[in-house]
Design a protein around this motif. Structure first.
Motif, PDB file in Angstrom:
ATOM      1  N   HIS A  76       0.870  -1.195   0.000  1.00 42.35           N
ATOM      2  CA  HIS A  76       0.000   0.000   0.000  1.00 42.35           C
ATOM      3  C   HIS A  76       0.896   1.231   0.000  1.00 42.35           C
ATOM      4  O   HIS A  76       1.497   1.577   1.015  1.00 42.35           O
ATOM      5  CB  HIS A  76      -0.896  -0.030   1.253  1.00 42.35           C
ATOM      6  N   HIS A  78       1.336   5.384  -1.879  1.00 42.01           N
ATOM      7  CA  HIS A  78       0.906   6.471  -2.762  1.00 42.01           C
ATOM      8  C   HIS A  78       2.196   7.030  -3.376  1.00 42.01           C
ATOM      9  O   HIS A  78       2.560   8.197  -3.164  1.00 42.01           O
ATOM     10  CB  HIS A  78       0.155   7.532  -1.965  1.00 42.01           C
ATOM     11  N   LYS A 145      -0.621   3.721  -5.954  1.00 33.70           N
ATOM     12  CA  LYS A 145      -1.976   4.250  -6.193  1.00 33.70           C
ATOM     13  C   LYS A 145      -1.933   5.599  -6.909  1.00 33.70           C
ATOM     14  O   LYS A 145      -1.005   6.383  -6.687  1.00 33.70           O
ATOM     15  CB  LYS A 145      -2.693   4.480  -4.853  1.00 33.70           C
ATOM     16  N   HIS A 242      -9.853   2.141   1.439  1.00 31.99           N
ATOM     17  CA  HIS A 242      -9.309   2.786   2.635  1.00 31.99           C
ATOM     18  C   HIS A 242     -10.477   2.832   3.625  1.00 31.99           C
ATOM     19  O   HIS A 242     -11.402   3.627   3.454  1.00 31.99           O
ATOM     20  CB  HIS A 242      -8.853   4.210   2.315  1.00 31.99           C
ATOM     21  N   HIS A 265      -6.085  -0.011   6.462  1.00 28.33           N
ATOM     22  CA  HIS A 265      -6.131   0.863   7.656  1.00 28.33           C
ATOM     23  C   HIS A 265      -6.812   0.143   8.820  1.00 28.33           C
ATOM     24  O   HIS A 265      -6.163  -0.335   9.703  1.00 28.33           O
ATOM     25  CB  HIS A 265      -6.825   2.217   7.411  1.00 28.33           C
ATOM     26  N   ASP A 317       2.017   2.614   3.506  1.00 28.30           N
ATOM     27  CA  ASP A 317       1.096   3.721   3.175  1.00 28.30           C
ATOM     28  C   ASP A 317       1.888   4.955   2.743  1.00 28.30           C
ATOM     29  O   ASP A 317       1.383   6.076   2.828  1.00 28.30           O
ATOM     30  CB  ASP A 317       0.177   4.060   4.353  1.00 28.30           C
TER      31      ASP A 317
HETATM   32 FE    FE Z   1      -3.335   5.087   1.779  1.00 25.49          FE
END
Ligand code: FE
Ligand code: NIG
Length: 411
Positions: A76, A78, A145, A242, A265, A317
């Motif tokens: 996960h 970004h 992502k 999410h 999460h 994340d």
């Molecule tokens: Fe995220």
């Protein structure tokens, strides 16, 4: 003739090869070989197990005193984004919450602005540096992502960058469309914006493997998330969410009902939803680095999820607002201290189960697997989450070749 032997390995970590994610008590089972050998030919593992000198190879690496494991999987991130948000740290110090910053047009929306203003090539350069940093920290499989474009041109721009990185480095990457990540200030309504994102799904399909949505107070509701997931599945996407990051909206239960590949999460998930994990292969991707970075005291209930026979993975994340680290080893330490995971659970959660959460063939180095291997400057597998915040990688081997070699000696 074999290509490479890694010999005299103090601890060889061999997560189990499995069709389905490891669940419940199985997460604490890990094959750790004391004094091991790994043999590689044509980029694949031909032997991994107890010490043997039955093999010959062109090259030998002596791993006396070292740990050897599969390369890690970051399930996960970004990864592709413009700009940075260091100024938010002082807002946080003053007590302004993550959702308040977003409400004021900051947070995700300020990264959207920066990403839209950055050219594809500049985004590529920035993400490439961040990806190489991940690789230097032992990661060779990554989920990436979109979600900082919020319109067709800029969402596609992010996804294209992600694909170009995969092509350049030939990594196990998966690309996720996260168009419904925030609602632009000029949108007529949340519902109308969501419909715009749903309309993009057919075109985005050529660039993305998964569809994701931010289900949270002030962003998208459970009903909207359900509508999106159903539409995405019709277009052939596997779905992610999410969920329950800040408020307990019920995103985990929705993900399980929708047979999402993962729900991520889950800090505020309800006991009822957690109980549903037992009959599901949806992977609970826990992101304790985010809870740490947001300064919260309550972490996801990893122990409860495992007791409920859930499948869990851990990821960074990595993003410019809520978790600004691409060091998965640091997150392994937070998982040990705050999620109360055992070393075995942590290693399974960043290898085999993380691979299941993003549907990549990675996370194991048993016979026949790709030789994506890390040699760690550490005496045992517990040591890596214990000695936190630094990089323990000594060598990264990709498809049987050493691609990263850290030397502590000064230049
Ligand atoms: Fe995220
Ligand atoms: O997973 N919560 C939503 N998205 C990201 C944060 C993105 C950002 O703050 O830029 C997350 O925490």
């Amino acid at each position: 003739m074999n290509d490479l032997i890694i010999q005299n390995i103090k601890q060889l970590i061999l997560p189990k090869s499995t069709e389905r994610p490891l669940k419940g008590a199985d997460l604490d089972e890990l094959n750790i070989v004391e004094n091991g050998t790994v043999v590689v030919k044509d980029g694949k593992v031909v032997y991994s197990g107890p010490y043997t000198n039955d093999f010959e190879a062109k090259e030998t690496i002596d791993a006396t005193g070292k740990v050897v494991s599969p390369a890690l999987v970051d399930a996960h991130t970004h990864l592709v984004h413009g700009g940075s948000r260091e100024h938010e740290m002082s807002l946080k110090r003053q007590g302004v919450s993550y959702l308040e910053i977003l409400e004021q047009g900051g947070g995700i929306l300020s990264t959207v602005k920066a990403t839209c203003q950055t050219s594809e090539d500049d985004l590529f350069k920035k993400a490439e540096h961040d990806l190489l940093t991940m690789m230097h920290h032992g990661v060779l499989a990554v989920e990436s992502k979109s979600g900082y474009g919020l319109d067709k041109e800029n969402e596609l721009k992010q996804l294209k960058v992600s694909r170009r990185l995969q092509d350049k480095y030939n990594l196990d990457m998966r690309h996720t469309f996260l168009g419904p990540h925030a609602v632009p200030k000029d949108a007529s309504s949340n519902e109308a914006f969501l419909e715009d994102m749903i309309a993009l799904l057919p075109e985005v399909k050529a660039y993305a493997d998964f569809a994701d949505i931010f289900c949270e107070t002030g962003v998208f509701t459970i009903e909207e998330s359900k509508r999106y997931m159903e539409a995405a599945k019709k277009e052939g996407f596997k779905v992610k969410i999410h969920a329950d990051e800040i408020d307990p909206l019920g995103g985990l239960g929705l993900a399980i009902d929708q047979q999402a590949i993962s729900a991520d999460h889950l800090v505020a998930s309800s006991d009822t939803d957690k109980a549903k994990l037992s009959d599901s292969d949806t992977v609970a991707v826990l992101l304790p680095g985010t809870t740490f970075y947001l300064g919260k005291n309550d972490y996801a209930d990893a122990r409860g999820m495992i007791e409920n026979n859930g499948a869990i993975a851990i990821a960074t994340d990595f993003n410019p607002g809520s978790c600004v680290t691409n060091n998965l080893q640091m997150v392994m330490a937070i998982a040990a201290l705050k999620l109360k995971l055992s070393p075995n659970e942590i290693w399974n959660a960043v290898t085999v189960n993380a691979a299941k959460a993003i549907d990549v063939d990675a996370g194991t180095i048993n016979k026949g697997d790709k030789a994506n291997i890390v040699i760690w400057h550490a005496p045992n597998h517990e040591y890596i989450p214990y000695h936190y915040g630094i990089n323990h990688v000594e060598k990264v081997i990709k498809d049987g070749k050493v691609i990263i070699n850290h030397d502590i000696a000064l230049a």
